[in-house]
Write a protein that holds these residues in place. Structure first.
Motif, PDB file in Angstrom:
ATOM      1  N   LEU A 195       0.827  -1.205   0.000  1.00 21.77           N
ATOM      2  CA  LEU A 195       0.000   0.000   0.000  1.00 21.77           C
ATOM      3  C   LEU A 195       0.863   1.257   0.000  1.00 21.77           C
ATOM      4  O   LEU A 195       0.605   2.208  -0.742  1.00 21.77           O
ATOM      5  N   ARG A 197      -6.711   2.071  -5.139  1.00 23.06           N
ATOM      6  CA  ARG A 197      -5.955   0.877  -5.531  1.00 23.06           C
ATOM      7  C   ARG A 197      -4.924   1.280  -6.582  1.00 23.06           C
ATOM      8  O   ARG A 197      -5.117   2.240  -7.327  1.00 23.06           O
ATOM      9  N   HIS A 242      -0.942   4.349  -2.007  1.00 20.22           N
ATOM     10  CA  HIS A 242      -2.346   4.324  -1.610  1.00 20.22           C
ATOM     11  C   HIS A 242      -2.598   5.346  -0.500  1.00 20.22           C
ATOM     12  O   HIS A 242      -1.766   5.529   0.388  1.00 20.22           O
ATOM     13  N   THR A 276      -6.076   7.596  -3.366  1.00 17.75           N
ATOM     14  CA  THR A 276      -5.752   6.451  -4.216  1.00 17.75           C
ATOM     15  C   THR A 276      -6.283   5.190  -3.551  1.00 17.75           C
ATOM     16  O   THR A 276      -5.811   4.779  -2.491  1.00 17.75           O
TER      17      THR A 276
END
Length: 237
Positions: free
Chosen positions: A45, A73, A50, A71
């Protein structure tokens, strides 16, 4: 930007996403301590950006020129086993708040009006092509792909997207956008996203803002989580 301004922008966006029925993933609510506690489990992540991202492009006038996005993904540019070759963002384009003219060298993206927060508001997207040097071209006709339908438009044309409508932007297409007549929740579905290296502005601008820490973070930004993860690695070593 001041951290207090970032905090207010995120809290307001959370409420606006809920207004159009968009539910954020659980990690949207993690504190910095929770990100740090996840340790290596959150590596993907963090390394793929992300989370929350709020910028005034270091211009100091967020209401006039700025963007808030999350974000949801994303994959890794390098690819590899188990990699996701796509990305998704949710954003807010406030009324007359400009995301300045820029292009991408790698990313293909659909920009979508996910819901207007005032009746009649649209997402305005202004378009130019780029030349062989990657600079903005003011003379070349552009093929705009609107919900999959191709249409020739003059350079500098502004397309207004109503709720549910979208435009596909291919590498090299310069674009700027803002909320016209009100605030708009904006979706982005794209190939893998690299905000550190794949944003080329028509004018010299910084993608990320310097932050004045006048209060504690309400939600950490992607730059905060990345810095915390880097510190954790150094500590472990």
């Amino acid at each position: 930007m001041k951290r207090s301004q970032i905090n207010r922008a995120i809290a307001r966006a959370e409420a606006d996403f809920a207004r159009v029925g968009y539910v954020l993933p659980g990690f949207a609510g993690w504190s910095l301590a929770e990100w740090e506690a996840m340790g290596d489990a959150a590596r993907t992540l963090i390394e793929t950006g992300h989370g929350w991202d709020v910028t005034d492009f270091n211009e100091g006038d967020f209401d006039r020129k700025g963007l808030l996005l999350f974000t949801v993904r994303n994959g890794a540019i390098a690819g590899g086993a188990g990699n996701r070759p796509y990305a998704e963002k949710i954003m807010i384009a406030r009324q007359d708040q400009l995301t300045p003219m820029h292009r991408h060298a790698q990313k293909i993206e659909d920009i979508i009006n996910r819901g207007s927060l005032r009746e009649g508001a649209t997402l305005a997207v202004k378009l130019f092509d780029s030349d062989a040097k990657g600079e903005l071209c003011r003379t070349r006709t552009i093929v705009a792909h609107l919900d999959g339908v191709a249409r020739d438009v003059a350079p500098g044309t502004t397309i207004e997207l109503k709720p549910g409508e979208s435009i596909t932007l291919f590498p090299g297409t310069f674009h700027a956008f803002w909320g016209e007549g009100g605030d708009v929740v904006v979706g982005e579905v794209s190939s893998v996203n690299d905000d550190k290296a794949d944003n080329f502005f028509a004018e010299p601008l910084a993608r990320f803002s310097d932050i004045e820490e006048d209060e504690l973070p309400y939600r950490p930004l992607v730059t905060d989580t990345h810095a915390a993860f880097a510190r954790a690695i150094l500590t472990a070593e």
